[in-house]
Enzyme design. Structure first.
Site, mmCIF file in Angstrom:
data_model
loop_
_atom_site.group_PDB
_atom_site.id
_atom_site.type_symbol
_atom_site.label_atom_id
_atom_site.label_comp_id
_atom_site.label_asym_id
_atom_site.label_seq_id
_atom_site.Cartn_x
_atom_site.Cartn_y
_atom_site.Cartn_z
ATOM 1 N N ASP A 148 0.874 -1.158 0.000
ATOM 2 C CA ASP A 148 0.000 0.000 0.000
ATOM 3 C C ASP A 148 0.920 1.220 0.000
ATOM 4 O OD1 ASP A 148 -2.262 1.577 0.451
ATOM 5 O OD2 ASP A 148 -1.839 1.605 2.598
ATOM 6 N N LYS A 149 0.398 2.371 -0.326
ATOM 7 C CA LYS A 149 1.272 3.534 -0.316
ATOM 8 C C LYS A 149 1.094 4.349 0.960
ATOM 9 C CE LYS A 149 0.446 7.306 -2.725
ATOM 10 N NZ LYS A 149 0.579 8.402 -1.779
ATOM 11 N N ARG A 179 -0.859 14.964 -1.924
ATOM 12 C CA ARG A 179 -2.220 14.436 -2.086
ATOM 13 C C ARG A 179 -3.156 15.616 -2.293
ATOM 14 N NH1 ARG A 179 -2.841 9.487 0.778
ATOM 15 N NH2 ARG A 179 -4.951 9.987 1.417
ATOM 16 N N ASP A 212 -4.519 6.200 -4.316
ATOM 17 C CA ASP A 212 -4.197 7.554 -4.740
ATOM 18 C C ASP A 212 -4.173 7.678 -6.256
ATOM 19 O OD1 ASP A 212 -3.853 9.976 -3.593
ATOM 20 O OD2 ASP A 212 -2.116 9.332 -2.413
ATOM 21 N N ARG A 223 -5.592 4.101 -7.854
ATOM 22 C CA ARG A 223 -7.050 4.183 -7.823
ATOM 23 C C ARG A 223 -7.689 2.810 -7.701
ATOM 24 N NH1 ARG A 223 -7.789 9.054 -6.245
ATOM 25 N NH2 ARG A 223 -7.502 10.707 -7.732
ATOM 26 N N LYS A 234 -7.297 -4.925 -4.887
ATOM 27 C CA LYS A 234 -6.012 -5.281 -4.274
ATOM 28 C C LYS A 234 -5.967 -6.778 -4.016
ATOM 29 C CE LYS A 234 -4.984 -0.929 -1.904
ATOM 30 N NZ LYS A 234 -4.619 -0.299 -0.650
ATOM 31 N N ASN A 260 -8.520 -0.677 4.302
ATOM 32 C CA ASN A 260 -8.676 -1.047 2.900
ATOM 33 C C ASN A 260 -7.649 -2.074 2.446
ATOM 34 O OD1 ASN A 260 -6.599 0.693 3.149
ATOM 35 N ND2 ASN A 260 -7.066 1.884 1.316
#
Lengths: 351, 1002
Positions: free
Chosen positions: B380-381, B556, B638, B727, B733, B755
């Site tokens: 994940d970022k 962001r 993102d 996105r 995922k 998430n």
């Protein structure tokens, strides 16, 4: 923006520095923290020695093993060669050529047989007299378990014959003592030894292990119902002698692990000179003919290594020689094609 | 299916379960059968039981049955005791929970009863800091606004306080009335979704008109939560006992199996087949020998007419003789070392995060070896690579960009001036920042205001607004909000909240200005979710440019907009919204549909840009892990440009000359297909070049690809070492993880937020970062760490060591069992193939469970290379990844080794102990000692580092062998009475041992 990123990193570095005084504060007033407790064990940092198998060590190790093994091998071989051993197979010569089995199973035939040997070397007493049997499976599962150790030891356990099938009880359900196939098949050839025509005593005392006589075979247990069945296996036992004194039985019941084995018959406690004639009168009673086994009489002296056995000496010499030559080979390789130790350029992904 | 709960109605008998909680797996009566049943579901245990049962048949057993029954019972007893102990503790805590006293209303009066006697429909009263005993629908609280605060840590691991509100129909009821309240709650049948509760409440007259009021999760108090900062609250029990949300979500997750375990199982199967082959071959050979030879051996006295089953006796004896080929100790040993690996992770100081005071934790103790075999890391970022510490940096309001020079908009004089000048655009912008969120302001006694936010972005926005003098002061329950602006107090009424969902990617709020009565819609969200909603004619180009610019800086962005609503429009919409909110099926979808009806023709106010700094050490960690051959995929919610920027910053991708980024995009299926084809082609061509290729795909294209072009994408996934997916939704995922798993790659998923939970659970190894977004990910994960950079140590040090150690341990376990078994087989060739055991029962048992099991356990301390060397040469991990230390060929090596050693030990023994020495007990002891000597030296040779514990275990065990056997040799009744003493006195014994061990050098 790279500059920006740099700034951020610098900033972070500073904030970490500031944490140390904070931490010290935390130490002064006992604050609970989830930090794992430090110990060398939990951090997997226990002091450890890391022996590396460098070429030098390997060469030295092989050379050392070689240097150690060759003398041991020579000593063992020497000891083994010191032993004087006479082996005389008599099973074929002591029976008529035809119908060996019929001859041996007939209880009325005269089974006396005389063999003569010449002693090649001086034999120092005590000279062990063994009988050697080949092709006899004392380690067969059906055979080896057919005995009752309790019965041999305790008077009250005479009835414990369940392990002894098919030689447990007589036809009228009386327990056989000693029961089982092992005892039943007791070896019954006898030898009378003459050296140069003079009858020489073969001492049959203390041929069994002392521990067996004292602890495994009862002093108050006498044979009963033994060899009274339809089929006679081997020797009969004197019912007036307790089992602990029946040394032939005790020796026989130390079952052999291999199908070729020697068992102690007795000792000659007199030296025999070279070129002496040894004449043995054999009562050839025991049946090895039905299964094609062989019997032999063995006279042997002993050394620190035991009886004659070249195997260990040869094994040591072979391995010692092999180690020495390997050490030499490695040494040559090491001299000729030397490689830097721990050179990362030799790693597979760097090549 | 629905459930109707009649509030406080004694006459209505329902047959829902009572509130007795039971977490126990067993009862006193079913413990033994159930536990045995569970244990015997494993193949290995069934196998050992079969062997043990066969051994009861004395005709075929080569050894005392105790030699198998003993260890088997011990192993079973250990597992059973552990289970029983755990279950007993669960029982005790259940009992405490069940017998806790609670207040409920009965016949209009409060009554003290035990928690387990609560029935559905009862009204339960809870005081501050008490635990909620079952799932309740809130009906009243001590707070006049009808709110209360709960801590849900036990439920979802999040430690922030959550606000719960009472349903609108219950507002204003006093404590007296709450005792008499009557009504019906319509709710779904129990489920485990702790984020959803789609229900309705209808109170009976005289309380309120017959109006249906929708209920959401915000109106509930769930079991195991704690009431905080609220004097009391009361509610109607809707789910009780094991039917509560917590009770339903309980359950053991599917156990994960490591690649190594799978390999060990496979090898065990192979050994089993080999064993069967040996049994068949030797069994028939034994029968043939028996009929041809053994019948001539008069002393064996075989009967001529035997029962039919005699033909089975010899094969079955060999089966029993060979049963030790599969080591009974391996499972226990593996369990032990695995739990040690997990402990070492828990204890490791270097992966303890000082900043947040979180140590690493291995929740799953069984999969450490997999860490060393990871091939793909899906990360994940936000919060994982970055700190998730959001700071408001720049903004673009009405075309003006602030914060460009200093990099901090809060210090930009222009912006400060604009605020001071009451520039309407700026004020509107700040108002949206302050109001359009779900943040709860908490006023401390000293007057300072702090904010509780579930989203870090919102927190950053509200704080920034307050720094710019638009301060959100209070927010009461579901309506009033107060804002201070330059000493002016502005009251707003919050009418509706259009919540954020990952599908909508935006949230809105409807407020009315208390002074003017005007109604506004305030929206914020991702640029692509907001900008298309701009009213016709608004110039959005400056905003689009600003978004691009900010994204390139790795910021962001959020887009803010607003619109004034007419009263009629609002009322019309409000009705629809209410309807959608009371829907019991598809509520989320229906609500989204309705929200869309309001969110249009927005006036775009501006763009906010929030910085999320990279975590410390991220680029280095990624660099090293990529060197070790691990491929990285970044999956983020993102937007593309931000994701790429972060990827560049953290070494995930390289810029142009060195690397190349391939884009898969498109709006329609055709475009996506073409784009995918093109990228795939480029990949195929350049795969041989030393260029770092990566592809970027966004959620929209990914959706099309995953449904339509899965095969092409799979090929791409295999070719590409790096990928950025932006996105993407949580389920995407998880789908990507599944895709990589289907290609037989070992995957590790790392994330920090809710998430990421699905991908963490889906991956072979899930790593959670205990971050600011709560502990949800960390709780779902197999490993939780404080910072991303600890992943390096987790994989390179812990994973690698675990793999190496288990590889040795498992193969060694088979080696030593095979060794002793081969000696037995060899012995059968000289004992008439009758299945005689060379070794006695005690020795056999002790050999397997004691002499050879203890020393090898110290392999948990073995380190083949120092941690430093491994980190300097991360390529070494390739050996673990490719499984080079445990695979059929290494196993064949060990197999050959055991055969070779067995032959050598056996030949040396029977030759050195031939003739007059070939006594059964002695020879067996010589062979056993030879094996023990070999074992000690093999373990010594195979280990690389020796701590005192290893010395102790190896040589202490070696000494113990002699001590134990000497002790047994003093027992007159034992078969080996005096044997060991006799042997130790013979020089030839020691010479034989010495020659046996030198064998292993060749």
């Amino acid at each position: 923006f790279i500059f920006d990123f740099f700034n951020a990193r610098l900033h972070f570095g500073c904030s970490r520095m500031q944490m140390y005084p904070l931490e010290m504060e935390g130490n002064s007033n006992p604050k609970t923290t989830n930090k794992p407790k430090y110990s060398k064990f939990t951090q997997q940092e226990l002091p450890a020695c890391k022996p590396l198998l460098t070429p030098e060590i390997v060469i030295a190790a092989f050379a050392l093993i070689g240097a150690l093994f060759v003398p041991i091998g020579l000593a063992s071989l020497h000891a083994s060669r010191q032993v004087v051993e006479l082996v005389h197979r008599y099973d074929a010569s002591c029976v008529p050529v035809d119908d060996k089995v019929g001859f041996i199973q007939n209880s009325r035939t005269d089974k006396t047989c005389t063999v003569t040997m010449t002693v090649p070397k001086y034999m120092k007493s005590p000279i062990h007299v063994y009988y050697l049997i080949d092709g006899f499976y004392q380690n067969h599962r059906r055979y080896v378990r057919s005995r009752s150790d309790k019965q041999l030891r305790y008077k009250s356990a005479a009835h414990l014959t369940s392990d002894c099938v098919p030689e447990g009880d007589t036809a009228d359900h009386a327990p056989i003592v000693p029961c089982g196939l092992v005892a039943w098949s007791l070896f019954n050839d006898t030898y009378t030894v003459r050296v140069n025509g003079v009858v020489t005593q073969v001492n049959k005392k203390d041929i069994a292990w002392k521990s067996d006589k004292n602890n495994k075979f009862g002093k108050n247990i006498y044979p009963s119902n033994f060899q009274k069945g339809r089929l006679i296996g081997g020797a009969t036992l004197n019912e007036s002698i307790p089992l602990s004194e029946q040394e032939d039985l005790i020796v026989w019941m130390r079952t052999a692990a291999l199908p070729t084995f020697r068992k102690l018959y007795g000792r000659i406690e007199k030296d025999i000179n070279a070129n002496d004639n040894v004449t043995v009168v054999i009562q050839n009673n025991y049946n090895t003919y039905s299964f094609g086994g062989s019997k032999a009489l063995v006279l042997s002296t002993a050394s620190w290594i035991g009886g004659k056995n070249n195997f260990i000496g040869i094994a040591y010499l072979t391995i010692g020689g092999l180690c020495l030559s390997l050490a030499m080979g490695f040494l040559v390789l090491y001299m000729v094609k030397r490689r830097n130790f721990g050179d990362p350029s030799n790693l597979s992904w760097n090549r | 299916m629905k459930r109707f709960v009649y509030i406080n109605d004694e006459s209505y008998q329902n047959d829902y379960c009572d509130n007795q909680i039971s977490n126990t797996k067993y009862t006193l009566w079913n413990f033994l059968p159930k536990n045995l049943w569970e244990q015997f579901r494993r193949f290995m245990n069934q196998y050992f039981l079969l062997i043990a049962c066969l051994q009861l048949w004395s005709l075929i057993t080569p050894v005392n049955p105790a030699s198998t029954w003993g260890p088997l019972i011990v192993i079973f007893a250990v597992s059973a005791t552990k289970e029983a102990w755990d279950d007993y503790n669960r029982y005790i805590s259940d009992k405490q929970a069940n017998e806790k006293k609670v207040w409920i209303v009965k016949n209009g009066a409060r009554k003290h009863i035990q928690a387990q006697d609560i029935r559905v429909g009862n009204i339960v009263w809870i005081r501050e800091n008490e635990e909620v005993p079952c799932d309740l629908v809130l009906t009243g609280t001590s707070e006049p606004q009808g709110i209360c605060h709960v801590e849900t840590a036990a439920l979802d691991g999040e430690i922030d306080l959550k606000t719960r509100v009472i349903p609108t129909t219950c507002i204003g009821l006093d404590s007296e009335q709450l005792h008499k309240i009557k009504g019906v709650i319509e709710c779904p049948i129990p489920d485990k979704d702790i984020r959803r509760f789609d229900a309705n409440i209808r109170l009976f007259p005289p309380f309120i008109d017959n109006d249906i009021c929708p209920l959401t999760i915000n109106n509930t108090l769930l079991q195991s939560c704690y009431l905080r900062n609220t004097e009391w609250a009361c509610g109607v029990a809707v789910y009780t006992g094991n039917e509560t949300k917590l009770g339903m979500s309980r359950g053991v997750p599917e156990p994960k199996l490591t690649a190594m375990d799978a390999m060990i199982d496979k090898l065990t199967g192979a050994i089993f087949l080999f064993q069967l082959a040996v049994v068949v071959v030797l069994g028939s050979a034994g029968n043939v020998w028996k009929d041809t030879e053994a019948r001539k051996q008069w002393y064996v006295k075989y009967d001529d007419d035997e029962p039919w089953y005699q033909i089975l006796v010899i094969p079955l004896r060999f089966e029993l003789l060979c049963s030790i080929m599969i080591p009974i100790s391996i499972k226990v040993s593996l369990d032990f070392v695995k739990s040690m690996y997990a402990k070492f992770i828990d204890w490791d100081e270097e992966i303890y995060d000082q900043e947040t005071d979180t140590p690493a934790h291995a929740a799953n103790t069984a999969i450490s070896e997999d860490l060393g075999q990871v091939e793909y890391i899906l990360t994940d970022k936000t919060g994982t690579l970055t700190e998730n510490k959001m700071i408001f940096r720049r903004c673009c309001i009405a075309g003006t960009l602030y914060g460009n020079e200093s990099g901090d908009a809060l210090k930009d004089i222009e912006l400060l001036n604009a605020v001071a000048d009451n520039s309407p655009h700026v004020i509107k912008f700040l108002t949206v920042m302050a109001l359009c969120n779900t943040v709860i302001p908490i006023k401390s006694p000293s007057g300072t205001i702090s904010y509780k936010a579930q989203s870090q972005d919102e927190d950053a926005l509200v704080n920034a607004a307050s720094n710019l003098h638009v301060v959100l002061v209070s927010k009461n329950g579901n309506n009033a909000a107060e804002i201070h602006f330059n000493r002016r107090v502005i009251q707003y009424e919050i009418l509706d909240i259009l919540e954020f969902t990952s599908d909508r990617k935006r949230m809105s709020i409807v407020i009315s200005d208390s002074q003017s009565g005007k109604i506004f819609l305030l929206s914020k969200g991702a640029d692509e979710a907001i900008l298309p909603l701009a009213y016709c004619g608004q110039q959005i180009k400056t905003f689009v440019d600003a978004v691009d610019k900010y994204a390139q800086l790795g910021l962001r962005t959020l887009c803010l907009g607003w619109r004034e609503l007419s009263l009629e429009e609002y009322l019309e919409w409000s009705r629809l919204f209410k309807e959608a909110n009371s829907a019991l099926v598809d509520r989320e979808w229906k609500v989204a549909e309705v929200c869309q009806k309001l969110e249009h023709t927005l006036d775009i106010l501006g763009i906010s840009a929030i910085e999320d700094r990279l975590q410390d050490g991220v680029p280095e960690t990624i660099e090293i892990l990529r060197q070790s051959g691990i491929n990285f995929w970044m999956l983020t919610g993102d937007k593309q440009s931000t994701a790429i920027q972060i990827a560049l910053l953290c070494n995930l991708i390289s810029s142009e000359p060195k690397g190349q980024l391939l884009y898969i995009n498109g709006k329609t299926e055709d475009e996506v297909a073409r784009s995918l084809e093109r990228v795939l082609l480029t990949m195929r061509i350049t795969s041989s070049e030393p260029k770092e290729l990566a592809f970027v795909v966004d959620g929209w294209a990914l959706e099309i690809i995953l449904t339509r072009y899965k095969e092409a994408f799979t090929e791409l996934a295999v070719l590409s070492k790096t990928a950025i997916c932006c996105r993407v939704t949580p389920s995407q995922k998880a789908q990507l993880v599944k895709l990589l798993k289907s290609c037989d790659y070992r995957t590790l998923a790392i994330g920090d937020g809710g998430n990421d939970v699905r991908m963490i659970q889906q991956a072979h190894i899930g790593v959670g970062i205990s971050g600011r977004e709560g502990l949800q990910a960390a709780r779902a994960a197999d490993y939780s760490i404080g910072k991303f950079r600890f992943l390096k140590r987790l994989i390179l040090v812990h994973g690698r060591y675990s793999y190496n150690r288990t590889a040795f341990l498992s193969q060694y376990s088979f080696y030593k069992s095979l060794l002793i078994c081969f000696i037995q087989i060899l012995f059968s060739f000289v004992s008439g193939i009758a299945g005689t055991s060379l070794f006695n029962s005690v020795s056999l048992m002790a050999y397997n469970v004691f002499y050879t099991s203890i020393p090898v356990l110290t392999t948990v301390l073995d380190k083949d290379l120092s941690e430093k060397t491994v980190t300097q040469n991360p390529e070494i991990l390739l050996y673990c990844q490719a499984g080079r230390l445990l695979n059929p060929s290494t196993f064949a090596g060990w197999f050959g080794r055991s055969l070779y050693h067995a032959i050598v030990v056996f030949l040396i023994t029977i030759h050195a102990y031939a003739n007059e020495k070939s006594e059964m007990e002695e020879l067996s002891m010589v062979a056993l000692s030879g094996s023990i000597w070999l074992q000690a030296f093999v373990v010594t040779l195979e280990m690389s580092s020796f701590t005192f514990l290893q010395f102790l275990a190896i040589w202490g065990n070696f000494a113990a062998f002699y001590v134990i056997n000497l002790c047994i040799s003093t027992i007159p009744t034992a078969g080996m009475y005096t044997i060991m003493f006799r042997l130790c006195r013979q020089p030839s014994y020691w010479i034989t041992m010495l020659v046996s061990i030198t064998i292993m050098f060749f």
